[in-house]
Design an enzyme around this catalytic site. Structure first.
Site, mmCIF file in Angstrom:
data_model
loop_
_atom_site.group_PDB
_atom_site.id
_atom_site.type_symbol
_atom_site.label_atom_id
_atom_site.label_comp_id
_atom_site.label_asym_id
_atom_site.label_seq_id
_atom_site.Cartn_x
_atom_site.Cartn_y
_atom_site.Cartn_z
ATOM 1 N N ASP A 167 -6.302 3.912 0.765
ATOM 2 C CA ASP A 167 -5.590 4.063 -0.504
ATOM 3 C C ASP A 167 -6.066 3.013 -1.507
ATOM 4 O OD1 ASP A 167 -3.902 6.193 0.412
ATOM 5 O OD2 ASP A 167 -2.790 4.697 1.552
ATOM 6 N N GLY A 176 0.846 -1.184 0.000
ATOM 7 C CA GLY A 176 0.000 0.000 0.000
ATOM 8 C C GLY A 176 0.883 1.237 0.000
ATOM 9 N N CYS A 177 0.408 2.290 0.600
ATOM 10 C CA CYS A 177 1.163 3.544 0.630
ATOM 11 C C CYS A 177 2.551 3.314 1.221
ATOM 12 C CB CYS A 177 0.415 4.594 1.437
ATOM 13 S SG CYS A 177 1.317 6.147 1.583
ATOM 14 N N LEU A 178 3.562 3.714 0.476
ATOM 15 C CA LEU A 178 4.940 3.421 0.882
ATOM 16 C C LEU A 178 5.379 4.156 2.140
ATOM 17 C CD1 LEU A 178 6.691 6.106 -0.101
ATOM 18 C CD2 LEU A 178 6.472 4.982 -2.285
ATOM 19 N N TRP A 179 4.736 5.256 2.499
ATOM 20 C CA TRP A 179 5.153 5.997 3.695
ATOM 21 C C TRP A 179 5.119 5.112 4.929
ATOM 22 C CZ3 TRP A 179 1.504 10.806 2.974
ATOM 23 C CH2 TRP A 179 1.888 11.507 1.825
#
Length: 156
Positions: free
Chosen positions: A83, A9-12
């Site tokens: 996301d 998912g969101c890399l952060w």
């Protein structure tokens, strides 16, 4: 040291979590398996990922898979948390066949293997994300993340 690319998912959030794992030496936010070798232009099929350099004497690919499965919904296709989209798909990518085999075996050994939507593929290309995305949650801790704060702190 060895390198594997983890998409969750969101890399952060994935980067913030993976950095806390035993045996992980270095991380970098990026994009795997798009058709371009640059950040320019429209979406090109990449998956947001975290380049993960690890010490195999401390942490195995199987261990990394288990950790990844703690922070993702492995059944979800192209969606993690809020996301949504192809770039948020889950996956494991590597240039090493033994990494891919270990990841496939990890999934095959699960009782729910037929439901798992995590792709396991050879790394075709990788592009480092812009500086603003590197360690983003450390810089902007109030930004949205699909991973709970409790999970983020689990291995610190």
């Amino acid at each position: 040291m060895e390198t594997i690319y983890l998409a969750g998912g969101c890399l952060w959030g994935v980067q913030a979590f993976v950095k806390t794992l035993p045996g992980v030496i270095e991380t970098e936010a990026g994009r795997a398996n798009g058709s371009s070798r640059s950040l320019e232009g429209d979406y090109d099929g990449y998956a947001e990922c975290v380049k993960t350099v690890f010490d195999p004497a401390i942490v195995s690919v199987e261990d990394l898979m288990a950790y990844l499965f703690e922070i993702i919904d492995p059944y979800s296709v192209n969606k993690q948390g809020e996301d949504v989209g192809l770039k948020y798909r889950t996956g494991v990518y590597s240039e090493e066949d033994h990494h891919l085999e270990a990841a496939r075996q990890f999934i095959a050994n699960r009782s729910d293997a037929e439901r798992i939507a995590v792709e396991v593929k050879a790394l075709e290309n990788y592009v480092r994300s812009a500086e603003e995305h590197q360690d983003r949650l450390a810089k902007c801790p109030d930004d949205y993340c699909h991973i709970s704060q409790e999970m983020m702190n689990k291995y610190k």
